[in-house]
Design an enzyme around this catalytic site. Structure first.
Site, short mmCIF file in Angstrom:
data_model
loop_
_atom_site.label_atom_id
_atom_site.label_comp_id
_atom_site.label_asym_id
_atom_site.label_seq_id
_atom_site.Cartn_x
_atom_site.Cartn_y
_atom_site.Cartn_z
N LYS A 74 45.33 55.74 46.87
CA LYS A 74 44.84 56.17 45.54
C LYS A 74 45.94 56.03 44.47
CE LYS A 74 41.28 59.24 47.36
NZ LYS A 74 40.62 60.55 47.20
N TYR A 122 31.62 56.01 44.59
CA TYR A 122 31.48 57.43 44.91
C TYR A 122 30.10 57.98 44.55
CZ TYR A 122 36.42 58.11 46.12
OH TYR A 122 37.65 58.08 46.75
N PHE A 181 32.76 67.70 40.69
CA PHE A 181 34.02 66.98 40.52
C PHE A 181 33.84 65.48 40.29
CE2 PHE A 181 33.35 67.39 45.18
CZ PHE A 181 33.38 66.04 45.57
N ARG A 214 41.03 59.13 59.96
CA ARG A 214 40.82 60.45 59.37
C ARG A 214 41.83 61.46 59.93
NH1 ARG A 214 36.55 60.77 56.13
NH2 ARG A 214 36.04 62.94 56.50
N THR A 272 40.92 66.80 53.59
CA THR A 272 40.75 66.34 52.20
C THR A 272 41.72 67.05 51.26
OG1 THR A 272 38.43 65.91 52.64
CG2 THR A 272 39.08 66.06 50.33
N ARG A 298 48.04 63.20 53.90
CA ARG A 298 47.70 64.06 52.76
C ARG A 298 48.64 65.26 52.66
NH1 ARG A 298 41.26 63.28 53.69
NH2 ARG A 298 40.85 61.74 52.06
N ASN A 308 44.87 63.00 46.45
CA ASN A 308 45.21 63.26 47.85
C ASN A 308 45.63 61.98 48.58
OD1 ASN A 308 42.70 62.10 48.00
ND2 ASN A 308 41.78 63.67 49.29
N HIS A 361 41.93 57.62 50.84
CA HIS A 361 40.52 57.79 51.19
C HIS A 361 40.27 57.01 52.47
CE1 HIS A 361 36.12 57.57 51.09
NE2 HIS A 361 36.28 56.28 51.39
N GLU A 410 31.42 50.37 52.90
CA GLU A 410 32.62 50.45 52.04
C GLU A 410 33.51 49.22 52.18
OE1 GLU A 410 34.52 54.23 52.73
OE2 GLU A 410 32.88 55.33 51.78
P1 CMP Z 1 37.78 61.11 49.24
O1 CMP Z 1 37.98 60.96 50.71
O2 CMP Z 1 38.24 59.99 48.39
O3 CMP Z 1 36.24 61.39 48.93
C1 CMP Z 1 35.82 62.03 47.75
C2 CMP Z 1 36.95 62.62 46.99
O4 CMP Z 1 36.63 63.58 46.05
C3 CMP Z 1 37.87 63.34 47.95
O5 CMP Z 1 38.55 62.41 48.76
C4 CMP Z 1 38.75 64.14 47.00
O6 CMP Z 1 39.91 63.44 46.60
C5 CMP Z 1 37.84 64.28 45.76
N1 CMP Z 1 37.57 65.67 45.41
C6 CMP Z 1 37.89 66.23 44.24
N2 CMP Z 1 37.51 67.52 44.22
C7 CMP Z 1 36.96 67.78 45.42
C8 CMP Z 1 36.38 68.94 46.00
N3 CMP Z 1 36.30 70.09 45.36
N4 CMP Z 1 35.91 68.83 47.27
C9 CMP Z 1 35.97 67.65 47.93
N5 CMP Z 1 36.49 66.52 47.43
C10 CMP Z 1 36.99 66.59 46.18
#
Ligand code: CMP
Length: 140
Positions: free
Chosen positions: A11, A51, A59, A87, A93, A104, A114, A117, A128
């Protein structure tokens, strides 16, 4: 166990801090192979589409802003059980909840920034991967 492919994104917080090599080392040390990789800047439309599953979440707009705030590195990781393995390597996350030694935990700045992804299932991985790469872009 099957050899799988999964989509990984480094990211904007990772590219900004020049961490792409350090993060790639984690994947390779864990036995995953980077079989395709490209650096790009997402358009807002691309971020919204990628997304789209989160479109109803509070968010979503911030996430799309963030993912277009700088370059990303999209990559295909290949290996045994690659979806779950990636993962595990990334960790939870929210970096605050991630285990020590995960990407992360060690590199993430916040739940949004973070660092990485990863696809959450083999089905989504196929979707994806196809979002970023043609079959001819992938060399194993
Ligand atoms: P990612 O795996 O890229 O998938 C969706 C992304 O939304 C997640 O990682 C986070 O970086 C982002 N995100 C931001 N706010 C939240 C939240 N409150 N809960 C979960 N994901 C979030």
């Amino acid at each position: 166990m099957a050899v799988e492919r999964t989509l990984s994104i480094l990211k904007p917080d990772a590219t900004r801090r020049n961490l792409t090599g350090a993060i790639n080392q984690r994947f390779e040390d864990a036995g995953l192979r980077i079989v395709a990789q490209r650096r790009l800047r997402l358009t807002r439309e691309q971020a919204q589409q990628f997304y789209a599953v989160h479109a109803e979440r509070a968010f979503y707009d911030d996430l799309c802003d963030y993912m277009t705030s700088g370059p990303i590195v999209a990559q295909v990781l290949e290996g045994e059980n690659a979806v779950v393995r990636n993962r595990e390597i990334m960790g939870a996350t929210n970096p605050a909840n991630a285990d020590k030694g995960t990407i992360r935990k060690d590199f993430g700045e916040s739940v949004e920034a973070n660092s990485a992804h990863g696809s959450d299932s083999p089905e989504n991985a196929a979707i994806e991967v196809a979002f970023f790469f043609a079959q001819t872009d992938i060399a194993d």
